[in-house]
Motif scaffolding. Sequence first.
Motif, PDB file in Angstrom:
ATOM      1  N   SER A   1       1.053  -1.227  -0.024  1.00  0.00           N
ATOM      2  CA  SER A   1       0.075   0.015   0.043  1.00  0.00           C
ATOM      3  C   SER A   1       0.819   1.396  -0.068  1.00  0.00           C
ATOM      4  O   SER A   1       0.470   2.220  -0.727  1.00  0.00           O
ATOM      5  N   LEU A   2       1.819   1.252   0.815  1.00  0.00           N
ATOM      6  CA  LEU A   2       2.712   2.438   0.853  1.00  0.00           C
ATOM      7  C   LEU A   2       3.531   2.618  -0.655  1.00  0.00           C
ATOM      8  O   LEU A   2       3.648   3.672  -1.074  1.00  0.00           O
TER       9      LEU A   2
ATOM     10  N   ASN B   1       0.984   4.044  -2.994  1.00  0.00           N
ATOM     11  CA  ASN B   1       0.744   5.503  -2.636  1.00  0.00           C
ATOM     12  C   ASN B   1       1.792   6.472  -3.204  1.00  0.00           C
ATOM     13  O   ASN B   1       1.802   7.408  -3.761  1.00  0.00           O
TER      14      ASN B   1
ATOM     15  N   VAL C   1       1.911   9.341  -5.823  1.00  0.00           N
ATOM     16  CA  VAL C   1       2.381  10.646  -5.862  1.00  0.00           C
ATOM     17  C   VAL C   1       3.397  10.995  -6.574  1.00  0.00           C
ATOM     18  O   VAL C   1       3.534  12.109  -7.180  1.00  0.00           O
TER      19      VAL C   1
END
Length: 170
Positions: free
Chosen positions: A25-26, A29, A33
């Motif tokens: 998930s990180l 993300n 970005v």
Amino acid sequence: MMSDMNTAPAKSRIPIWFRIVLGLSLALNLAVVGVVAGAAWRHGGKDRMRGPGHPGGAALYRALPPDERRAFRDDLRARHPDLHNPAQNGQDALIAALRARPFDPQALAAAMSAEAARREVWQRAVQQVWLERVTAMDDAARATFADRIEEISLRHPHARREAGGRPRAD
């Protein structure tokens, strides 16, 4: 008491699969970005809010001074109010054909043909109004206009390429 200090530390209560999901998930993300930041960097800035300049018809319009563009739009709307009527833009018929049950490819083709015909009428109207405006310019204004078209067209990333796709050395 001494035996309490020598016991092994308690295992973490967070399961390994949860740590993997959290890490993925990180990573996702950060990727999003990065894409957003890259797009903002590439297309950002005061002069680039609308993206790069466009060769062809868009450059012919954008090269007009703002007051001329406004007059151009007003003249086009006054002469062809039907071209600015959303009910006649063909999109409703196209959407209806796409949603029809049972699907009818001929109805979709007819809607697309009607939209193409409408775009052709619109393009001819735009060309006529544009030609009248350019014809009314004096020699100096037309030369300045030509310079502005060239400047706008050269901002387009594909305009700076040689035949064969290699970047042109300016």
